[in-house]
Design a protein around this motif. Structure first.
Motif, PDB file in Angstrom:
ATOM      1  N   GLU A 125       1.235   6.270  15.790  1.00 38.87           N
ATOM      2  CA  GLU A 125       1.515   6.507  14.371  1.00 38.87           C
ATOM      3  C   GLU A 125       2.893   7.120  14.179  1.00 38.87           C
ATOM      4  O   GLU A 125       3.631   6.725  13.283  1.00 38.87           O
ATOM      5  CB  GLU A 125       0.456   7.436  13.769  1.00 38.87           C
ATOM      6  CG  GLU A 125      -0.876   6.782  13.535  1.00 38.87           C
ATOM      7  CD  GLU A 125      -1.916   7.775  13.072  1.00 38.87           C
ATOM      8  OE1 GLU A 125      -2.537   7.509  12.027  1.00 38.87           O
ATOM      9  OE2 GLU A 125      -2.106   8.808  13.737  1.00 38.87           O
ATOM     10  N   LEU A 138       5.454   4.402  14.595  1.00 45.27           N
ATOM     11  CA  LEU A 138       5.428   3.471  13.466  1.00 45.27           C
ATOM     12  C   LEU A 138       6.027   4.100  12.214  1.00 45.27           C
ATOM     13  O   LEU A 138       6.756   3.443  11.463  1.00 45.27           O
ATOM     14  CB  LEU A 138       4.004   2.997  13.182  1.00 45.27           C
ATOM     15  CG  LEU A 138       3.389   2.052  14.200  1.00 45.27           C
ATOM     16  CD1 LEU A 138       1.918   1.841  13.907  1.00 45.27           C
ATOM     17  CD2 LEU A 138       4.130   0.722  14.238  1.00 45.27           C
ATOM     18  N   ASP A 144       9.746   3.976  11.093  1.00 43.84           N
ATOM     19  CA  ASP A 144      10.268   2.810  10.372  1.00 43.84           C
ATOM     20  C   ASP A 144      10.131   3.098   8.875  1.00 43.84           C
ATOM     21  O   ASP A 144       9.032   3.340   8.379  1.00 43.84           O
ATOM     22  CB  ASP A 144       9.461   1.568  10.752  1.00 43.84           C
ATOM     23  CG  ASP A 144       9.916   0.305  10.058  1.00 43.84           C
ATOM     24  OD1 ASP A 144      10.380   0.366   8.896  1.00 43.84           O
ATOM     25  OD2 ASP A 144       9.792  -0.766  10.668  1.00 43.84           O
ATOM     26  N   ASP A 179      10.157   1.221   6.251  1.00 43.73           N
ATOM     27  CA  ASP A 179       9.254   0.304   5.533  1.00 43.73           C
ATOM     28  C   ASP A 179       7.793   0.686   5.765  1.00 43.73           C
ATOM     29  O   ASP A 179       6.979   0.649   4.846  1.00 43.73           O
ATOM     30  CB  ASP A 179       9.498  -1.142   5.957  1.00 43.73           C
ATOM     31  CG  ASP A 179      10.846  -1.662   5.496  1.00 43.73           C
ATOM     32  OD1 ASP A 179      11.356  -1.177   4.459  1.00 43.73           O
ATOM     33  OD2 ASP A 179      11.407  -2.544   6.179  1.00 43.73           O
ATOM     34  N   VAL A 180       7.472   1.030   7.006  1.00 43.43           N
ATOM     35  CA  VAL A 180       6.106   1.446   7.326  1.00 43.43           C
ATOM     36  C   VAL A 180       5.794   2.760   6.609  1.00 43.43           C
ATOM     37  O   VAL A 180       4.728   2.916   6.029  1.00 43.43           O
ATOM     38  CB  VAL A 180       5.918   1.584   8.852  1.00 43.43           C
ATOM     39  CG1 VAL A 180       4.555   2.200   9.179  1.00 43.43           C
ATOM     40  CG2 VAL A 180       6.073   0.228   9.535  1.00 43.43           C
ATOM     41  N   GLN A 181       6.731   3.692   6.630  1.00 42.55           N
ATOM     42  CA  GLN A 181       6.527   4.985   5.959  1.00 42.55           C
ATOM     43  C   GLN A 181       6.301   4.792   4.469  1.00 42.55           C
ATOM     44  O   GLN A 181       5.414   5.403   3.878  1.00 42.55           O
ATOM     45  CB  GLN A 181       7.725   5.914   6.181  1.00 42.55           C
ATOM     46  CG  GLN A 181       7.569   7.276   5.544  1.00 42.55           C
ATOM     47  CD  GLN A 181       6.470   8.110   6.174  1.00 42.55           C
ATOM     48  OE1 GLN A 181       6.468   8.319   7.376  1.00 42.55           O
ATOM     49  NE2 GLN A 181       5.539   8.574   5.362  1.00 42.55           N
ATOM     50  N   PHE A 236       2.845   3.375   3.910  1.00 41.62           N
ATOM     51  CA  PHE A 236       1.885   4.439   4.163  1.00 41.62           C
ATOM     52  C   PHE A 236       1.803   5.387   2.970  1.00 41.62           C
ATOM     53  O   PHE A 236       0.722   5.747   2.508  1.00 41.62           O
ATOM     54  CB  PHE A 236       2.294   5.200   5.431  1.00 41.62           C
ATOM     55  CG  PHE A 236       1.355   6.305   5.806  1.00 41.62           C
ATOM     56  CD1 PHE A 236       0.205   6.056   6.539  1.00 41.62           C
ATOM     57  CD2 PHE A 236       1.629   7.615   5.437  1.00 41.62           C
ATOM     58  CE1 PHE A 236      -0.657   7.082   6.889  1.00 41.62           C
ATOM     59  CE2 PHE A 236       0.778   8.648   5.777  1.00 41.62           C
ATOM     60  CZ  PHE A 236      -0.371   8.377   6.507  1.00 41.62           C
TER      61      PHE A 236
END
Length: 95
Positions: free
Chosen positions: A11, A14, A17, A19-21, A24
């Motif tokens: 996690e 990930l 990044d 975009d991932v944050q 989320f």
């Protein structure tokens, strides 16, 4: 009272990044609502099947609500609260 858990190594990688944050962060309120529903049901000592019976729905519908995958309507939240012997309060906060 929000419970926080420490992210695991995957996690953490990930979430580095942007975009991932961002994704989320966008989903966080939905999962927080799901967590609150589960806590309310647990406090009432009900299984998903028992809650579903009280609400006149199915256990799978309760599971979808509690997974955070289905965004409930205010009416559904009201029915859920009544079924667990709670009162629904909705509030908008500024940061």
């Amino acid at each position: 009272m929000s419970k926080t858990r420490k992210p695991d190594a995957l996690e953490e990688r990930l979430l580095c990044d942007p975009d991932v944050q961002r994704a989320f962060d966008e989903l966080a309120p939905q999962y927080e609502a799901a967590r609150l529903l589960i806590e309310a049901r647990a406090r009432a000592g009900l299984s998903q099947a028992e809650l579903a019976q009280r609400m006149g729905t199915t256990q799978s519908a309760i599971a979808r609500l509690e997974s955070g995958r289905t965004a409930p309507t205010l009416r559904t939240l009201q029915r859920y609260a009544e079924a667990v012997g709670a009162r629904l309060r909705v509030r908008v906060e500024t940061s």
